[in-house]
Design an enzyme around this catalytic site. Structure first.
Site: not given
Length: 366
Positions: A25-27, A59, A102, A169-170, A172, A174
């Site tokens: 996954p890449m924003t 995400g 994600q 997404h758990g 980095h 966040y």
């Protein structure tokens, strides 16, 4: 070592993949108003056409007033956004691919460079972006319960939209990770505590609610990291015993696959063993794992996004670790962002056609 091993099928519960390669996954921030359009669908379709086994989307934020600090990050709630994702799923399935969203809440991370402001203050376990750095507000008990419910609704909506699995997404730094990290979770109630096991209760509650929402046969992936965008040297688990106390309850709650984010996949997680994060997660929980971190490229991704150019790199160390059973799946980020055909080129031995990565690739959705 043969690349053929990465092109064996993978099956877990209802998830069936043609190979072991995953798009990380890449924003991208190409969804105005939080609604993914035809260009987003086509972006993921091209990766499916390029033979990616599983696409993990960028995400997608849940239904909380301040779950995002960027209006162009896609949502996973609301009729328009969900219809956009249905079109993306159909496009990927039409190309023979599999796709999972994600699911994300950014937490208390500070304002976006655009200057856009969410309709409510950013929220986190203790209103801290990092140790000693206040941002937004500390979540009330009602906020926490509403957020857990919002994660579950998002997962149910994703399943209804046709996605093949979901990822939480758990990592980095966040929201979920802010509960894990003692530096951002200073709560004295049941959602905090001195140990990683105590600070994992929020994530465990999210996973349980999501499992109830999607049923037993739908795969739940959880992305985790030791490092944070706020502190690259941060560590949640300093030993295998601490990691087991962290991951064990999450596995019991319903995580099927741990997506173990490292900046460099080849780095050992603990002294005395060369196992990486994914290797330890698999050893300690028995669950399937995804490794990730500078796969196929020189240079790590934080530096690359800061402007450092990366060039194609050998996959020999990745294959060595995969063939000894250290992990089950391999996530590829920048190499796939810049080249939709990266997997096919690797499969076909077309190394001379592999591209490097530069920050310019972030400026367009191709």
């Amino acid at each position: 070592m043969s690349l053929d091993t990465l092109f064996q099928p993978f099956a877990l519960k209802s998830l069936r993949l043609k190979n072991r390669l995953v798009m990380a996954p890449m924003t991208r921030s190409f969804s105005p108003g939080g609604v993914p359009g035809a260009d987003v669908a086509r972006y993921y379709q091209r990766r499916a056409e390029g033979e990616v086994g599983l696409i993990l989307t960028e995400g997608t934020v849940i239904d909380r007033p301040a779950s995002s600090n960027d209006p162009a990050v896609p949502r996973i709630h609301g009729a328009a956004a969900l219809e956009g994702w249905r079109r993306a799923v159909q496009a990927v399935h039409g190309a023979g691919g599999r796709i999972a969203p994600q699911i994300w809440h950014m937490g208390a991370i500070g304002p976006h460079a655009s200057g856009w402001v969410a309709p409510a203050p950013q929220e986190g376990p203790s209103g801290l972006r990092a140790p000693g750095e206040p941002v937004g507000v500390a979540m009330s008990e009602a906020d926490i319960e509403a957020t857990i419910a919002a994660f579950a609704r998002a997962a149910a909506d994703a399943k209804a939209a046709g996605f093949d699995a979901i990822e939480l997404h758990g990592a980095h730094g966040y929201l979920i990770d802010q509960f894990f990290w003692s530096g951002t979770n200073t709560r004295a109630d049941r959602w905090g505590g001195a140990t990683i096991a105590e600070r994992s209760r929020f994530a465990v509650a999210v996973v349980r609610a999501v499992r109830q929402a999607v049923g037993e046969d739908f795969v739940i992936i959880l992305r985790l990291s030791q490092w944070k965008q706020q502190d690259f040297s941060a560590r949640l688990a300093a030993s295998p015993a601490e990691m087991e106390a962290w991951l064990g309850p999450l596995a019991e709650a319903g995580v099927d696959i741990f997506h173990c984010s490292q900046r460099r996949f080849w780095e050992a997680e603990f002294d005395g063993s060369d196992l990486n994060f994914a290797g330890w997660a698999k050893k300690l929980t028995g669950r399937a794992t995804i490794t990730v971190g500078s796969v196929g490229l020189s240079g790590e991704f934080i530096a690359a996004f800061g402007g450092e150019t990366s060039s194609p790199a050998s996959l020999d160390e990745l294959l060595r670790r995969y063939e000894r059973g250290e992990f089950d799946l391999v996530a590829v980020g920048r190499a796939l962002l810049g080249d939709a055909d990266w997997v096919r080129k690797v499969r076909d031995g077309r190394r001379d056609e592999l591209r490097g990565f530069s920050r310019a690739a972030l400026a367009e959705l191709v």
